[in-house]
Design a protein around this motif. Sequence first.
Motif, PDB file in Angstrom:
ATOM      1  N   THR A  23      -9.087  -7.621   9.899  1.00 43.84           N
ATOM      2  CA  THR A  23      -9.828  -8.676   9.225  1.00 43.84           C
ATOM      3  C   THR A  23      -9.259  -8.933   7.834  1.00 43.84           C
ATOM      4  N   ALA A  24      -9.545 -10.108   7.323  1.00 42.20           N
ATOM      5  CA  ALA A  24      -9.015 -10.515   6.019  1.00 42.20           C
ATOM      6  C   ALA A  24      -9.350  -9.507   4.927  1.00 42.20           C
ATOM      7  N   SER A  25     -10.520  -8.893   5.027  1.00 44.06           N
ATOM      8  CA  SER A  25     -10.972  -7.979   3.981  1.00 44.06           C
ATOM      9  C   SER A  25     -10.126  -6.724   3.867  1.00 44.06           C
ATOM     10  N   VAL A  26      -9.358  -6.396   4.921  1.00 49.17           N
ATOM     11  CA  VAL A  26      -8.535  -5.179   4.879  1.00 49.17           C
ATOM     12  C   VAL A  26      -7.048  -5.457   5.033  1.00 49.17           C
ATOM     13  N   VAL A  27      -6.646  -6.721   5.040  1.00 40.76           N
ATOM     14  CA  VAL A  27      -5.225  -7.060   5.149  1.00 40.76           C
ATOM     15  C   VAL A  27      -4.411  -6.363   4.062  1.00 40.76           C
ATOM     16  N   GLY A  28      -4.984  -6.257   2.866  1.00 39.77           N
ATOM     17  CA  GLY A  28      -4.284  -5.617   1.759  1.00 39.77           C
ATOM     18  C   GLY A  28      -3.861  -4.189   2.054  1.00 39.77           C
ATOM     19  N   ALA A  29      -4.575  -3.511   2.947  1.00 41.07           N
ATOM     20  CA  ALA A  29      -4.209  -2.131   3.302  1.00 41.07           C
ATOM     21  C   ALA A  29      -2.848  -2.080   3.966  1.00 41.07           C
ATOM     22  N   LEU A  30      -2.480  -3.120   4.697  1.00 44.96           N
ATOM     23  CA  LEU A  30      -1.180  -3.149   5.371  1.00 44.96           C
ATOM     24  C   LEU A  30      -0.036  -3.261   4.383  1.00 44.96           C
ATOM     25  N   PHE A  31      -0.337  -3.671   3.150  1.00 53.82           N
ATOM     26  CA  PHE A  31       0.658  -3.779   2.092  1.00 53.82           C
ATOM     27  C   PHE A  31       0.533  -2.644   1.078  1.00 53.82           C
ATOM     28  N   GLY A  32      -0.407  -1.715   1.331  1.00 52.66           N
ATOM     29  CA  GLY A  32      -0.593  -0.578   0.445  1.00 52.66           C
ATOM     30  C   GLY A  32      -1.241  -0.929  -0.883  1.00 52.66           C
ATOM     31  N   VAL A  33      -2.024  -2.029  -0.937  1.00 52.13           N
ATOM     32  CA  VAL A  33      -2.599  -2.458  -2.218  1.00 52.13           C
ATOM     33  C   VAL A  33      -4.130  -2.519  -2.185  1.00 52.13           C
ATOM     34  N   HIS A  34      -4.736  -2.029  -1.120  1.00 52.33           N
ATOM     35  CA  HIS A  34      -6.196  -2.108  -1.002  1.00 52.33           C
ATOM     36  C   HIS A  34      -6.862  -0.995  -1.799  1.00 52.33           C
ATOM     37  N   ASP A  35      -7.976  -1.333  -2.444  1.00 57.30           N
ATOM     38  CA  ASP A  35      -8.687  -0.338  -3.246  1.00 57.30           C
ATOM     39  C   ASP A  35      -9.400   0.707  -2.393  1.00 57.30           C
ATOM     40  N   TYR A  36      -9.782   0.346  -1.165  1.00 59.12           N
ATOM     41  CA  TYR A  36     -10.653   1.238  -0.385  1.00 59.12           C
ATOM     42  C   TYR A  36     -10.112   1.618   0.992  1.00 59.12           C
ATOM     43  N   GLN A  37      -9.110   0.938   1.480  1.00 60.22           N
ATOM     44  CA  GLN A  37      -8.616   1.203   2.831  1.00 60.22           C
ATOM     45  C   GLN A  37      -7.113   1.473   2.802  1.00 60.22           C
ATOM     46  N   THR A  38      -6.646   2.233   3.784  1.00 58.22           N
ATOM     47  CA  THR A  38      -5.232   2.587   3.895  1.00 58.22           C
ATOM     48  C   THR A  38      -4.737   2.268   5.316  1.00 58.22           C
ATOM     49  N   PRO A  39      -3.403   2.222   5.522  1.00 57.86           N
ATOM     50  CA  PRO A  39      -2.894   2.042   6.891  1.00 57.86           C
ATOM     51  C   PRO A  39      -3.383   3.131   7.846  1.00 57.86           C
ATOM     52  N   PHE A  40      -3.412   4.377   7.364  1.00 59.28           N
ATOM     53  CA  PHE A  40      -3.887   5.474   8.214  1.00 59.28           C
ATOM     54  C   PHE A  40      -5.367   5.284   8.557  1.00 59.28           C
ATOM     55  N   GLY A  41      -6.148   4.866   7.578  1.00 55.85           N
ATOM     56  CA  GLY A  41      -7.569   4.623   7.824  1.00 55.85           C
ATOM     57  C   GLY A  41      -7.782   3.516   8.836  1.00 55.85           C
TER      58      GLY A  41
END
Length: 323
Positions: A23-41
Amino acid sequence: MVIERIQFSSRDEWLDLRKNDITASVVGALFGVHDYQTPFGLYALKTGLTAEDPEETDAMKRGRLLEPVAVQLLREQHPEWKITHNTGRGAAYLRDASVNLGATVDVFVECPVRGLGVVQVKSVEAGTFRRKWVDAETHETTPPLWIVLQTLTEAHLAGAAWGAVAPLVVSYGIDMPLIDIPIHQEMIKRIRGQVRNFWTMVEEDQEPDADFSKDAALIQRLYTQDDGSSVDLSGNRIVQILAEREKLKEVERAGASAEKARKTIDTEIINMLGNATTGRMSDGTEVTAKTTHRKGYEVKPSSYRSVKVKAGAVTAPADIDEF
């Protein structure tokens, strides 16, 4: 590319719709820039190793309750806009099944000048806003990158000509700047590419590396119980991290010894003060030991005295030690 617009009327329906999508809210995790989510998560979530918590956190509750306030402010600030708050029984989830990418837009806007747009509403604590959104030198306001990527993804799936972020900052008053997010088609291509790569990793059982700082709580949940078995830990990496661990244990032990010594000194100070709250030195330095009452929760109520030193005007040291 076909975008589905799926209506939902409950949080359970919404959670079910999101299960098989990035979802849009976690797309940033795929780029390593999310405050709360990670690719592993994300990998753990989408492969069923863990489940999305259906409980509403305090931050989520704050956002839900304050979102209508933000929408009302938008209507007051832009009476020329036709604003649709994407909530209630008519709420829509947008989905591109070709890449398993989805989004729930906060606000759809029909602007007579710019056409269809989307606005991402964020409720932000004032201190966090100053630290993470406002440049200390230029004073320019820029959303965190993961929120920029979220807004871009939502605009893309909505077929919008423009996007914006509206941070609702609540302090003594209410402030809500509107920050325009330019539509970068190349960035949207990168987002779609990263989403495809992620699902390929899922299909091929290629688990992303964990961030052992951000993913600590998740790993603890995944491996809560030992099973009595043994594994081979041969290799250089375990030797390196065990050596580093021992160094950190030494620092911890030194810290514990220093704390114990400091408490001994505090006891001597309290003995000098007796029942007095404050003691004054000849140079104006004040030593206080006020009684602090601690409420009882799992442990019984207790009281302790916290010793602090306030340097006098005569000595005026550069650093003030707090005990």
